[in-house]
Design a protein around this motif. Structure first.
Motif, PDB file in Angstrom:
ATOM      1  N   GLY A   1       0.814  -1.214   0.000  1.00  0.00           N
ATOM      2  CA  GLY A   1       0.000   0.000   0.000  1.00  0.00           C
ATOM      3  C   GLY A   1       0.847   1.263   0.000  1.00  0.00           C
TER       4      GLY A   1
ATOM      5  N   LYS B   1       2.688   3.425  -4.128  1.00  0.00           N
ATOM      6  CA  LYS B   1       2.407   4.843  -4.424  1.00  0.00           C
ATOM      7  C   LYS B   1       3.338   5.787  -3.664  1.00  0.00           C
ATOM      8  CE  LYS B   1      -1.363   4.925  -7.098  1.00  0.00           C
ATOM      9  NZ  LYS B   1      -1.419   5.691  -8.331  1.00  0.00           N
TER      10      LYS B   1
ATOM     11  N   VAL C   1      -4.906  -0.079  -3.941  1.00  0.00           N
ATOM     12  CA  VAL C   1      -4.341   1.277  -3.879  1.00  0.00           C
ATOM     13  C   VAL C   1      -4.616   2.055  -5.172  1.00  0.00           C
ATOM     14  CG1 VAL C   1      -2.194   2.571  -3.643  1.00  0.00           C
ATOM     15  CG2 VAL C   1      -2.572   0.560  -2.265  1.00  0.00           C
ATOM     16  N   ASN C   2      -4.399   1.408  -6.314  1.00  0.00           N
ATOM     17  CA  ASN C   2      -4.593   2.110  -7.589  1.00  0.00           C
ATOM     18  C   ASN C   2      -6.068   2.388  -7.862  1.00  0.00           C
ATOM     19  OD1 ASN C   2      -1.860   2.329  -8.420  1.00  0.00           O
ATOM     20  ND2 ASN C   2      -1.871   0.161  -8.892  1.00  0.00           N
TER      21      ASN C   2
ATOM     22  N   TYR D   1      -5.655   9.598  -0.751  1.00  0.00           N
ATOM     23  CA  TYR D   1      -5.163   8.344  -0.171  1.00  0.00           C
ATOM     24  C   TYR D   1      -5.894   7.928   1.107  1.00  0.00           C
ATOM     25  CZ  TYR D   1      -1.499   9.597  -3.405  1.00  0.00           C
ATOM     26  OH  TYR D   1      -0.828   9.960  -4.540  1.00  0.00           O
TER      27      TYR D   1
ATOM     28  N   SER E   1      -7.786   4.480   0.910  1.00  0.00           N
ATOM     29  CA  SER E   1      -6.932   3.281   0.771  1.00  0.00           C
ATOM     30  C   SER E   1      -6.111   3.038   2.039  1.00  0.00           C
ATOM     31  CB  SER E   1      -6.025   3.381  -0.458  1.00  0.00           C
ATOM     32  OG  SER E   1      -5.256   4.535  -0.414  1.00  0.00           O
TER      33      SER E   1
END
Lengths: 51, 444
Positions: free
Chosen positions: B244, B248, B378-379, B396, B399
């Motif tokens: 996670g 990113k 995450v994406n 974010y 997520s």
């Protein structure tokens, strides 16, 4: 748990060969490239504070 | 092949460098991204196409570790390391041929399929042997090897980049780079093949090898126990949570501090990613060694419980302090690495050393699952938040909250781990009272 032993016990009467040079060589074999990788990593990581 | 038994006086300190020579090599897989841009320009590929060899390699890693584990236990570590050497190196050689002839399918087949088998067999090859040599410090021993897998990418990333720069980003240059990789890794891994030895079986008073006393569960039986599946969930959740952040990392730190007085530049974000790699590697050796002192169950309580707290801190206070954000991310990544490195010792505590390598191989399917699950969550969440018009840390929040939930699930699964019931034992444990309480004792 099996009692810790630093090496296989030598057989009675048999002199165990000195393996210190081999141990040093084996560790250098893996630590030199790892050191190179870590050096490059540190160079890059410092950009967080200077970049 | 008969497992190579150590001659009298053989030092156990020769076994970790043997393991490292394999793990430092196969860890190159995580530096595949270096080859992506040159391949895309030389062979006119899309980003998705150029990622195929890596993705197939990771799938094959999981499959060969899961299905080849029993063979590794039967034939011994030298056989496994030889298979890993041959597959990993010839994968590069096939890829070299593919690049030279501009046949991309050959690169996918070579690096992804053949090389991927080398990744899986190589990953589990030294685990069982290290645990047998270091019964007093299994966490430290496996931590050293699995740290090598992280270290492999650190070495390969700048090395491969320099090679591409020297040889040129053409198909011929890439082919030459693959050729040099294949030959160099074959030489480097040969140290492991030559040095690896299994300890001499010391006999107990009842005539059985010392390494087979206590709880011993076969790989086939292990996957029928709730303990195996609890650990599967623990590993899957811990890895997903780590990914996670990893997936990113660079855009996350940039977005979190975009509207502050000290925005993060592109090069500083790259430095942040490098620092995360260092934390990942340090966690593998540091936390895994700590588990020998405080117990496996307790260390996973830390990974999952404190990890969830770190995520909570990022969600609530992350954008107010850059040092706090960086510190939390580093701790999470150190737990991610620690989770990988400690799991073989946890398996040894629960199932014994009898087929611990094969059980470890089967457990690595949790890694493959997390490798798909983590980036997907995450994406997908980041894209949906962006579509909803959110920006900065708001991209974010969801997520990261999901990651906290996953870590709590993992924490509960870890709490459910109990000593394995004697009906699953391959060999009846002679010291039942001691062995059955070993997991709980280590937790104390």
């Amino acid at each position: 748990m099996t009692p810790p032993s630093s090496s296989s016990p030598p057989e009675p009467g048999a002199g165990a060969p000195d393996r210190r040079a081999l141990i040093a060589f084996a560790w250098l074999w893996v630590l030199i490239p790892l050191g190179y990788g870590l050096y490059e990593l540190v160079r890059k990581a410092t950009q967080l504070f200077t970049g | 092949m008969t497992p190579p038994i150590a001659p009298p006086g053989w030092s156990r300190w020769l076994v970790p460098p043997a393991a490292l020579s394999v793990h430092l090599s196969i860890g190159q897989a995580y530096a595949w991204s270096v080859f992506k841009p040159p391949l895309e320009s030389a062979l006119d590929l899309t980003g998705t196409q150029s990622a195929l060899p890596f993705q197939l390699g990771i799938v094959m890693l999981g499959l060969s570790a899961a299905f080849g584990g029993t063979l590794v236990e039967r034939n011994g570590p030298r056989w496994a390391m030889t298979v890993a050497l041959v597959c990993f190196s010839s994968g590069f050689l096939l890829a070299s041929l593919g690049a030279a002839t501009e046949q991309y399918w050959l690169i996918v087949l070579g690096y992804g399929f053949v090389g991927g088998v080398g990744l899986g067999i190589g990953y589990i090859s030294p685990v069982s042997t290290l645990i047998k040599w270091f019964p007093d410090r299994p966490g430290m021993a496996t931590g050293i090897a699995i740290m090598g897998f992280g270290g492999g990418a650190l070495i390969a990333s700048p090395w491969s980049a320099q090679m591409i720069e020297s040889f040129g980003a053409t198909s011929g240059g890439i082919a030459l780079a693959f050729l040099v990789h294949g030959l160099t890794y074959a030489v480097f891994m040969s140290l492991g093949v030559l040095l690896i030895r299994v300890p001499r079986p010391e006999q107990t008073p009842d005539g059985r090898p010392a390494e087979l006393t206590g709880v011993q569960v076969s790989a086939r039986q292990a996957i029928r126990t709730p303990q195996f599946w609890c650990l599967w969930v623990v590993l899957c959740m811990n890895v997903t949570a780590g990914i996670g952040i990893l997936e990113k990392a660079a855009p996350m730190i940039t977005d979190f501090f975009a509207d502050t007085a000290t925005p993060v530049s592109v090069s500083a974000a790259a430095g942040f990613v490098a620092l995360l790699s260092a934390a990942n590697m340090a966690g593998r050796i540091g936390w895994s060694s700590t588990s020998d002192l405080i117990g496996r169950k307790n260390i996973y309580r830390v990974y999952l419980g404190v990890g969830a707290l770190m995520y909570l801190l990022i969600v609530t206070l992350g954008d107010s302090s850059k040092p706090l954000f960086i510190l939390c991310a580093l701790v999470i990544l150190s737990f991610y690495g620690g989770g990988f490195a400690t799991v073989p010792a946890y398996l040894k505590d629960l199932f014994g050393t009898y087929q611990v390598g094969a059980i470890h191989g089967r457990l690595l399917t949790a890694w493959s699952t997390a490798g798909v699950l983590g980036p997907l969550i995450v994406n997908w969440v980041a894209d949906s938040q962006e579509s909803a018009g959110k920006s900065g840390p708001g991209l974010y929040g969801m997520s990261l909250t999901i990651m906290i939930g996953l870590l709590v699930v993992g924490f509960v699964a870890n709490e459910l781990v109990r000593p394995v019931h004697p009906r699953h034992h391959h060999i009846p444990a002679p010291r039942k009272a001691t062995d059955d309480s070993s997991v709980e004792q280590q937790s104390a």
